[in-house]
Design a protein around this motif. Structure first.
Motif, PDB file in Angstrom:
ATOM      1  N   PRO A  29       0.827  -1.211   0.000  1.00 31.24           N
ATOM      2  CA  PRO A  29       0.000   0.000   0.000  1.00 31.24           C
ATOM      3  C   PRO A  29       0.857   1.256   0.000  1.00 31.24           C
ATOM      4  O   PRO A  29       1.939   1.279   0.581  1.00 31.24           O
ATOM      5  CB  PRO A  29      -0.794  -0.117   1.301  1.00 31.24           C
ATOM      6  CG  PRO A  29       0.026  -1.008   2.179  1.00 31.24           C
ATOM      7  CD  PRO A  29       0.711  -1.970   1.255  1.00 31.24           C
ATOM      8  N   THR A  30       0.398   2.291  -0.695  1.00 34.14           N
ATOM      9  CA  THR A  30       1.095   3.568  -0.658  1.00 34.14           C
ATOM     10  C   THR A  30       0.845   4.210   0.700  1.00 34.14           C
ATOM     11  O   THR A  30      -0.133   3.898   1.376  1.00 34.14           O
ATOM     12  CB  THR A  30       0.586   4.491  -1.770  1.00 34.14           C
ATOM     13  OG1 THR A  30      -0.828   4.686  -1.584  1.00 34.14           O
ATOM     14  CG2 THR A  30       0.823   3.888  -3.136  1.00 34.14           C
ATOM     15  N   PRO A  31       1.714   5.117   1.142  1.00 32.03           N
ATOM     16  CA  PRO A  31       1.536   5.720   2.471  1.00 32.03           C
ATOM     17  C   PRO A  31       0.151   6.308   2.695  1.00 32.03           C
ATOM     18  O   PRO A  31      -0.393   6.213   3.787  1.00 32.03           O
ATOM     19  CB  PRO A  31       2.625   6.795   2.495  1.00 32.03           C
ATOM     20  CG  PRO A  31       3.697   6.265   1.612  1.00 32.03           C
ATOM     21  CD  PRO A  31       2.967   5.554   0.503  1.00 32.03           C
ATOM     22  N   SER A  32      -0.440   6.903   1.664  1.00 32.44           N
ATOM     23  CA  SER A  32      -1.739   7.551   1.844  1.00 32.44           C
ATOM     24  C   SER A  32      -2.862   6.551   2.102  1.00 32.44           C
ATOM     25  O   SER A  32      -3.951   6.934   2.532  1.00 32.44           O
ATOM     26  CB  SER A  32      -2.079   8.411   0.623  1.00 32.44           C
ATOM     27  OG  SER A  32      -2.193   7.608  -0.532  1.00 32.44           O
ATOM     28  N   HIS A  33      -2.605   5.276   1.832  1.00 36.89           N
ATOM     29  CA  HIS A  33      -3.627   4.258   2.054  1.00 36.89           C
ATOM     30  C   HIS A  33      -3.364   3.416   3.300  1.00 36.89           C
ATOM     31  O   HIS A  33      -4.142   2.515   3.609  1.00 36.89           O
ATOM     32  CB  HIS A  33      -3.742   3.351   0.826  1.00 36.89           C
ATOM     33  CG  HIS A  33      -4.330   4.045  -0.376  1.00 36.89           C
ATOM     34  ND1 HIS A  33      -3.554   4.761  -1.253  1.00 36.89           N
ATOM     35  CD2 HIS A  33      -5.613   4.166  -0.794  1.00 36.89           C
ATOM     36  CE1 HIS A  33      -4.334   5.264  -2.198  1.00 36.89           C
ATOM     37  NE2 HIS A  33      -5.579   4.929  -1.947  1.00 36.89           N
ATOM     38  N   LEU A  34      -2.298   3.693   3.989  1.00 35.37           N
ATOM     39  CA  LEU A  34      -2.026   2.985   5.240  1.00 35.37           C
ATOM     40  C   LEU A  34      -2.932   3.523   6.351  1.00 35.37           C
ATOM     41  O   LEU A  34      -3.347   4.682   6.321  1.00 35.37           O
ATOM     42  CB  LEU A  34      -0.566   3.181   5.658  1.00 35.37           C
ATOM     43  CG  LEU A  34       0.507   2.466   4.845  1.00 35.37           C
ATOM     44  CD1 LEU A  34       1.894   2.927   5.284  1.00 35.37           C
ATOM     45  CD2 LEU A  34       0.383   0.950   4.989  1.00 35.37           C
ATOM     46  N   PRO A  35      -3.256   2.691   7.359  1.00 35.30           N
ATOM     47  CA  PRO A  35      -3.958   3.222   8.529  1.00 35.30           C
ATOM     48  C   PRO A  35      -3.139   4.366   9.120  1.00 35.30           C
ATOM     49  O   PRO A  35      -1.924   4.237   9.309  1.00 35.30           O
ATOM     50  CB  PRO A  35      -4.012   2.024   9.486  1.00 35.30           C
ATOM     51  CG  PRO A  35      -3.864   0.826   8.615  1.00 35.30           C
ATOM     52  CD  PRO A  35      -2.974   1.253   7.484  1.00 35.30           C
ATOM     53  N   THR A  36      -3.797   5.470   9.401  1.00 36.96           N
ATOM     54  CA  THR A  36      -3.086   6.697   9.749  1.00 36.96           C
ATOM     55  C   THR A  36      -3.306   7.093  11.203  1.00 36.96           C
ATOM     56  O   THR A  36      -4.442   7.117  11.686  1.00 36.96           O
ATOM     57  CB  THR A  36      -3.528   7.847   8.818  1.00 36.96           C
ATOM     58  OG1 THR A  36      -3.275   7.476   7.459  1.00 36.96           O
ATOM     59  CG2 THR A  36      -2.776   9.127   9.152  1.00 36.96           C
ATOM     60  N   ILE A  37      -2.205   7.410  11.863  1.00 38.81           N
ATOM     61  CA  ILE A  37      -2.239   7.921  13.229  1.00 38.81           C
ATOM     62  C   ILE A  37      -1.717   9.351  13.196  1.00 38.81           C
ATOM     63  O   ILE A  37      -0.625   9.613  12.681  1.00 38.81           O
ATOM     64  CB  ILE A  37      -1.380   7.071  14.182  1.00 38.81           C
ATOM     65  CG1 ILE A  37      -1.766   5.588  14.102  1.00 38.81           C
ATOM     66  CG2 ILE A  37      -1.523   7.572  15.621  1.00 38.81           C
ATOM     67  CD1 ILE A  37      -0.888   4.674  14.941  1.00 38.81           C
ATOM     68  N   VAL A  38      -2.489  10.267  13.733  1.00 33.88           N
ATOM     69  CA  VAL A  38      -2.138  11.684  13.736  1.00 33.88           C
ATOM     70  C   VAL A  38      -1.869  12.116  15.173  1.00 33.88           C
ATOM     71  O   VAL A  38      -2.711  11.943  16.052  1.00 33.88           O
ATOM     72  CB  VAL A  38      -3.263  12.541  13.132  1.00 33.88           C
ATOM     73  CG1 VAL A  38      -2.872  14.020  13.127  1.00 33.88           C
ATOM     74  CG2 VAL A  38      -3.592  12.069  11.719  1.00 33.88           C
ATOM     75  N   PHE A  39      -0.693  12.680  15.404  1.00 32.57           N
ATOM     76  CA  PHE A  39      -0.266  13.102  16.740  1.00 32.57           C
ATOM     77  C   PHE A  39      -0.375  14.617  16.859  1.00 32.57           C
ATOM     78  O   PHE A  39       0.241  15.351  16.088  1.00 32.57           O
ATOM     79  CB  PHE A  39       1.183  12.656  17.000  1.00 32.57           C
ATOM     80  CG  PHE A  39       1.365  11.165  17.003  1.00 32.57           C
ATOM     81  CD1 PHE A  39       1.381  10.464  18.204  1.00 32.57           C
ATOM     82  CD2 PHE A  39       1.503  10.459  15.818  1.00 32.57           C
ATOM     83  CE1 PHE A  39       1.537   9.084  18.224  1.00 32.57           C
ATOM     84  CE2 PHE A  39       1.662   9.080  15.827  1.00 32.57           C
ATOM     85  CZ  PHE A  39       1.682   8.389  17.035  1.00 32.57           C
ATOM     86  N   LEU A  40      -1.166  15.064  17.828  1.00 35.70           N
ATOM     87  CA  LEU A  40      -1.358  16.493  18.051  1.00 35.70           C
ATOM     88  C   LEU A  40      -0.709  16.892  19.368  1.00 35.70           C
ATOM     89  O   LEU A  40      -1.117  16.442  20.435  1.00 35.70           O
ATOM     90  CB  LEU A  40      -2.854  16.830  18.076  1.00 35.70           C
ATOM     91  CG  LEU A  40      -3.646  16.486  16.801  1.00 35.70           C
ATOM     92  CD1 LEU A  40      -5.106  16.914  16.966  1.00 35.70           C
ATOM     93  CD2 LEU A  40      -3.029  17.135  15.569  1.00 35.70           C
ATOM     94  N   HIS A  41       0.289  17.753  19.277  1.00 34.61           N
ATOM     95  CA  HIS A  41       1.044  18.181  20.455  1.00 34.61           C
ATOM     96  C   HIS A  41       0.251  19.175  21.286  1.00 34.61           C
ATOM     97  O   HIS A  41      -0.817  19.659  20.884  1.00 34.61           O
ATOM     98  CB  HIS A  41       2.379  18.783  20.036  1.00 34.61           C
ATOM     99  CG  HIS A  41       2.230  20.033  19.202  1.00 34.61           C
ATOM    100  ND1 HIS A  41       1.910  21.260  19.747  1.00 34.61           N
ATOM    101  CD2 HIS A  41       2.355  20.247  17.859  1.00 34.61           C
ATOM    102  CE1 HIS A  41       1.847  22.167  18.788  1.00 34.61           C
ATOM    103  NE2 HIS A  41       2.100  21.581  17.634  1.00 34.61           N
ATOM    104  N   GLY A  42       0.785  19.522  22.436  1.00 34.90           N
ATOM    105  CA  GLY A  42       0.129  20.434  23.349  1.00 34.90           C
ATOM    106  C   GLY A  42       0.596  21.871  23.201  1.00 34.90           C
ATOM    107  O   GLY A  42       1.370  22.225  22.294  1.00 34.90           O
TER     108      GLY A  42
END
Length: 256
Positions: free
Chosen positions: A3-16
């Motif tokens: 799978p291309t990166p855009s189709h991988l399960p995505t985790i988004v990290f939001l800092h403080g």
């Protein structure tokens, strides 16, 4: 087919608040490569220094949605959020619930500020405007750690102080006002159609432990990690159990 990166399960990290994407570098280093990891800088933080007309949580949530669209990521993502990042994530989940696959809430709260907390934020704004960001960070960061970690985790403390001191004064004051004005969003938790993880530190001076425990019971599908040896910075103070809990949530969310 890989799978291309855009189709991988995505985790988004939001800092403080007064942090940047750099705070996640060590925490995410050992994550499996079959996840796509995105670590944006929130408006006015890190290298994201374009003028910011609105530091409200709603405006920052819109920024995250725009960022995801730019990254060709229209599918639901797992949001992993620290402190103010959690406030932004709740505003996003309220407005765009279809974009959220899961939520890991690290040392954050769905409650609005109390009158006392809003007054303290105004005092902090006054201090920053009078004495500057660097002086503010010298007293702001250390108490965020549990007492036993303040002198033990000097590298982590130094990293946060360095990032904080590089944060523009307009970002510090604007974000403080944005956090003070945010509404109660406990209803987002109680109505969540996605699974949630609550990570709370017993010695957190910013988010009362008892409030976190009560909120952990709100989501229809949820889990919790309560850490005795942590303050407001569980991803730095207790990274291994926090990482395991986040990866367990990711596995549940994405079926891996």
């Amino acid at each position: 087919m890989t799978p291309t990166p855009s189709h991988l399960p995505t985790i988004v990290f939001l800092h403080g608040f007064a942090e940047s994407r750099e705070v996640w570098t060590d925490f995410t280093r050992s994550f499996p490569d079959d996840y796509r990891l995105l670590t944006p800088n929130l408006p006015g933080h890190g290298t994201n220094l374009a003028p910011v007309p609105d530091f409200s949580m709603e405006a920052q949530a819109r920024h995250v949605i725009d960022y995801l669209n730019q990254k060709d990521c229209p599918h639901p993502v797992l949001l992993v959020c620290h402190s103010m990042g959690g406030y932004v994530a709740l505003a996003l989940a309220e407005r765009w619930p279809q974009r959220v696959a899961g939520l890991a809430f690290i040392n954050s709260t769905a409650l609005a500020d109390t009158d006392e907390k809003r007054q303290n934020r105004e005092k902090n704004i006054g201090f920053v405007e009078k004495y500057g960001v660097a002086k503010f960070m010298e007293s702001f960061v250390r108490p965020l750690f549990a007492p036993t970690n303040r002198d033990r985790l000097t590298d982590a403390r130094g990293l946060l102080e360095e990032i904080g001191k590089a944060t523009p004064e307009t970002t510090i004051t604007g974000a403080l006002r944005g956090m003070a004005a945010r509404p109660d969003r406990t209803a987002v938790l109680s109505k969540a159609a996605f699974p949630m993880l609550m990570v709370a530190g017993k010695h957190d001076v910013a988010v009362h432990f008892e409030d976190a425990v009560r909120q952990a019971a709100l989501p229809p599908v949820g889990s919790a990690l309560f850490l005795e040896g942590s303050g407001h910075l569980s991803y730095l103070e207790q990274p291994e159990p926090t990482r395991r809990a986040v990866l367990a949530l990711a596995s549940a969310v994405f079926g891996r």
